[in-house]
Design a protein around this motif. Structure first.
Motif, PDB file in Angstrom:
ATOM      1  N   GLN A 201      32.344  -3.492  12.214  1.00  0.00           N
ATOM      2  CA  GLN A 201      31.173  -3.576  11.330  1.00  0.00           C
ATOM      3  C   GLN A 201      30.032  -4.336  11.994  1.00  0.00           C
ATOM      4  O   GLN A 201      28.888  -3.915  11.983  1.00  0.00           O
ATOM      5  N   TYR A 202      30.416  -5.456  12.602  1.00  0.00           N
ATOM      6  CA  TYR A 202      29.405  -6.266  13.246  1.00  0.00           C
ATOM      7  C   TYR A 202      28.755  -5.515  14.408  1.00  0.00           C
ATOM      8  O   TYR A 202      27.539  -5.502  14.565  1.00  0.00           O
ATOM      9  N   LYS A 205      26.446  -2.896  13.221  1.00  0.00           N
ATOM     10  CA  LYS A 205      25.231  -3.535  12.725  1.00  0.00           C
ATOM     11  C   LYS A 205      24.299  -3.911  13.880  1.00  0.00           C
ATOM     12  O   LYS A 205      23.082  -3.867  13.778  1.00  0.00           O
ATOM     13  N   GLU A 206      24.910  -4.242  15.020  1.00  0.00           N
ATOM     14  CA  GLU A 206      24.136  -4.653  16.191  1.00  0.00           C
ATOM     15  C   GLU A 206      23.680  -3.466  17.038  1.00  0.00           C
ATOM     16  O   GLU A 206      23.119  -3.662  18.114  1.00  0.00           O
ATOM     17  N   ASN A 263      21.740 -10.257   6.750  1.00  0.00           N
ATOM     18  CA  ASN A 263      21.209  -9.994   8.085  1.00  0.00           C
ATOM     19  C   ASN A 263      20.902 -11.280   8.835  1.00  0.00           C
ATOM     20  O   ASN A 263      20.094 -11.305   9.734  1.00  0.00           O
ATOM     21  N   ALA A 266      21.121 -11.529  12.776  1.00  0.00           N
ATOM     22  CA  ALA A 266      20.398 -10.577  13.628  1.00  0.00           C
ATOM     23  C   ALA A 266      19.849 -11.274  14.869  1.00  0.00           C
ATOM     24  O   ALA A 266      19.108 -12.247  14.778  1.00  0.00           O
TER      25      ALA A 266
END
Lengths: 487, 247
Positions: A201-202, A205-206, A263, A266
């Motif tokens: 997931q991480y 997201k990145e 977020n 980020a």
């Protein structure tokens, strides 16, 4: 004149040796004030549990869930810690061999592992998820028949795949880091990858171009800190107390939410991704890696020369035992792949010695034995290539064996060896990259870590490759200069 | 061991595998004597010479030099060798050193002389062989004859009582041979005990006190130059001399 040169050379060697040993001895002492220091093995590519900053350390604002937990617990329970980032497999082996006191690397608690290790109170529940390339049509495991799937070796995802291989009929490919594994899916070599949910997931997201197709985590398992069975009970208690404290005060939830919701983490996504930009962002880390590579090369070459000269001299002696020892040692160390030798010294020897071998020392020993064996063969050949008449002339004057060797044979032999030795030095420099396998933060390992954060494989490996070419060119120039001076 | 002799060899045997190259040699050399050894190649004369300073290990027999039996493992061969100079066919100068360093190496390393003394001695011997001006040259810059004369000076610098010459002129161009033989003649005149393996029959005739003829691993005949060259007794000697003298 000649003997003066040698004296200077030997003095220089001893000086460097002294500095290195001194530094090795002093370094650990700096860390040990009055609080105990524990060593934790961790994973170098395991977001969101561990997130290395651009310098390869964990001192940034978002070092990852487990690092933040550890930091808080250490402060609360009054101990200091040292982190050893390695592959997950390396973590487990380091724990088994006592190289580290504990593993904190998103380690899930399975029944099988419980037999082998002690675990702290779990602080997270983690499940395996399946991800495919963004444009893939695969949505369930039933579509995987005959296809290749991947998992990191030693992880619970790997166990899950092994268990269900017959049922779904896929082939399994094992990797050491998420980053390379995901890349393999991206370029289409593997159809699907199985990794820890939060990690995937991480990553997505990145910006990793994969998608998760599992609805619910498979084989959800608790995550905890692992210890050697029955050892380090004091540390286990401290960790458990710390986790309890974090849970009670609500800090645990805060930390986990920070990395899995919203977020907040980020990173600098708008960062400069040109080669110059990458160089600028990672300058400190690359320089540190380069320095470690140079340090390993120099110290490695010095010790390998000493070992090699001993082997070479034994090899030309008029003594069957000496000759035998020399050939057997050369045969063994030339025969073992360097990576196996590195594993043996770093992870194998501690089992016998009962205490750990420091990483840098393990690296230097590996280079000493492996490169030393090659240098031994070169030295032996060089001495043997000197005209037999030189021995006879020297001995007939009454010079004893040692003096004849040192004054007459060695200077001529070394002159003959120089080209082969230079070649071996260049190989030594390149071979230091193999030590990344045991986690030495040299140039190659630095590259792996950086790429695990920015996923810029092509550009980063290009940069690393060019750096190697540059230092090898410099080394070649230097040796050409020395050879000209000697001629 | 007879005190009258500088070198005494008793029943010396040497084999390489099943090939016996020396078949029980006996030879006595008196102080100041010049012995020339002649004979066909492969007759064992060079091997015999190399046994005297143990460059070759004898299989059996005794070699006494200055009263020390070199076959005795108790004897420090390095000590004995200091008193036996040796000159090789291919000179074997040390190419990593200058002429001067070649000569001073052993006396200094073995503590026989200080650096200064050794340097003085080196110049003395270079004078003797006529090469003082080459002291700082590299051996590779010298002609074969010059190299061999330096090699002689190098051996002399250890002040040996016996000098062994192993075909010292065989590797030289003809015009170089004379200079080297001249140096050897002067040495003989000064009373040096010398054992010379040579193919220079003229030198043997003129300088030797005794000529020893080797054949097939054995001494076939020996005597004064007149006896051996003018009245050879043995058929093998006659054959050999016919071949080398009537070219």
């Amino acid at each position: 004149m000649q003997s003066n040169h040698w004296k200077k050379f030997i003095t220089a060697c001893i000086a460097v040796l002294g500095i290195v040993i001194g530094w090795q001895l002093v370094e650990p002492q700096q860390a040990s004030a009055d609080e105990p220091t524990y060593t934790f093995a961790t994973n170098n590519t395991f977001e969101p549990f561990e997130i290395q900053d651009s310098k390869g350390g964990y001192s940034g604002k978002n070092p990852g869930i487990e690092i933040e937990i550890l930091k808080k617990i250490a402060k609360h329970e009054h101990f200091k810690y040292e982190l050893k980032p390695m592959s997950f497999n390396g973590d487990l082996q380091a724990l088994e061999s006592g190289q580290v006191d504990a593993v904190i690397a998103g380690m899930s608690v399975t029944d099988e592992r419980k037999q082998k290790y002690d675990f702290s109170t779990p602080y997270y529940t983690d499940g395996v998820m399946m991800a495919v390339a963004k444009n893939s049509k695969i949505t369930s495991m039933k579509q995987l028949k005959g296809k290749t799937v991947s998992a990191k070796s030693g992880t619970s995802a790997a166990l899950f795949l092994k268990k269900n291989q017959k049922k779904y009929g896929y082939k399994i490919k094992y990797f050491d880091s998420s980053n390379t594994m995901w890349n393999d899916v991206k370029i289409g070599n593997t159809a699907a990858t199985f990794d820890d949910g939060p990690v995937l997931q991480y990553g997505i997201k990145e910006g990793v171009p994969l998608k998760i197709v599992t609805k619910k985590p498979i084989d959800a398992q608790p995550v905890a800190v692992g210890f050697q069975k029955g050892k380090n009970l004091e540390l286990q208690k401290k960790i458990n107390d710390g986790i309890e404290w974090l849970n009670k005060t609500g800090q645990m939830k805060q930390i986990i939410d920070k990395y899995t919701k919203g977020n907040k983490t980020a990173k600098n996504s708008a960062a400069d991704r040109t080669i110059m930009g990458l160089l600028k962002t990672n300058r400190a880390a690359l320089l540190r890696g380069l320095w470690m590579t140079i340090e390993l090369t120099i110290v490695g070459i010095i010790f390998a020369m000493i070992f090699g000269i001993i082997l070479g001299v034994l090899g030309i002696m008029n003594n069957k035992l000496a000759k035998g020892v020399s050939s057997v040692l050369i045969y063994i160390f030339r025969g073992i792949p360097m990576i196996v030798l590195a594993f043996f010294i770093y992870m194998g020897l501690p089992n016998v010695l009962g205490h750990k071998v420091p990483l840098f020392l393990a690296g230097v020993l590996t280079l000493t034995f492996d490169e030393g064996a090659y240098i031994g063969a070169i030295v032996k050949g060089g001495f043997e290539a000197v005209d037999k008449g030189q021995w006879e002339a020297a001995r007939s004057l009454g010079l004893p064996y040692g003096k004849a060797l040192l004054q007459v044979i060695a200077p001529q032999g070394f002159k003959l060896m120089v080209p082969s030795l230079v070649n071996q030095f260049i190989i030594t420099l390149k071979d230091t990259s193999i030590l990344s396998a045991i986690g030495v933060m040299e140039l190659t390992q630095t590259g792996t870590v950086i790429i695990s954060q920015n996923m810029e494989g092509f550009k980063m490996w290009l940069i690393i490759g060019v750096i190697y070419i540059i230092i090898i060119t410099l080394l070649t120039w230097l040796s050409n200069y020395v050879q000209k001076r000697m001629a | 061991m007879d005190k009258r002799y500088k070198v005494q060899v008793k029943d010396l045997h040497k084999s390489y595998g099943s090939n016996e190259v020396l078949k029980g040699i006996n030879l006595n050399v008196k102080p100041n004597e010049v012995v020339c050894m002649i004979g066909p190649s492969g007759s064992g004369k060079s091997t015999f010479l190399r046994c005297i300073n143990k460059l070759e290990e004898p299989n059996s027999g005794h070699v006494y030099v200055d009263g020390y039996d070199i076959a005795d493992p108790q004897v420090d061969i390095n000590k004995v060798r200091q008193n036996i100079g040796m000159v090789f066919q291919h000179f074997n100068l040390f190419p990593n050193m200058t002429v001067l360093q070649n000569i001073t190496l052993a006396p200094v390393q073995l503590g026989k002389m200080s650096k200064e003394e050794a340097k003085k001695a080196a110049y003395h011997y270079l004078d003797l062989v006529g090469l003082r001006e080459k002291a700082d040259a590299n051996p590779s810059k010298l002609s074969g004859g010059q190299q061999q004369r330096v090699a002689i000076a190098r051996a002399l610098a250890m002040k040996p009582d016996v000098m062994l010459f192993d075909e010292p002129t065989s590797a030289l161009d003809p015009e170089m041979v004379g200079d080297v033989l001249e140096v050897m003649k002067n040495l003989a005149k000064q009373g040096m005990t010398m054992i010379v393996v040579t193919h220079e029959m003229g030198f043997a005739k003129q300088v030797a006190d005794r000529v020893v003829f080797f054949h097939d691993g054995d001494i076939r005949e020996q005597g004064t130059p007149e006896e051996v060259f003018d009245h050879p007794q043995h058929e093998d000697t006659k054959n050999f001399l016919d071949k080398v003298l009537n070219v």
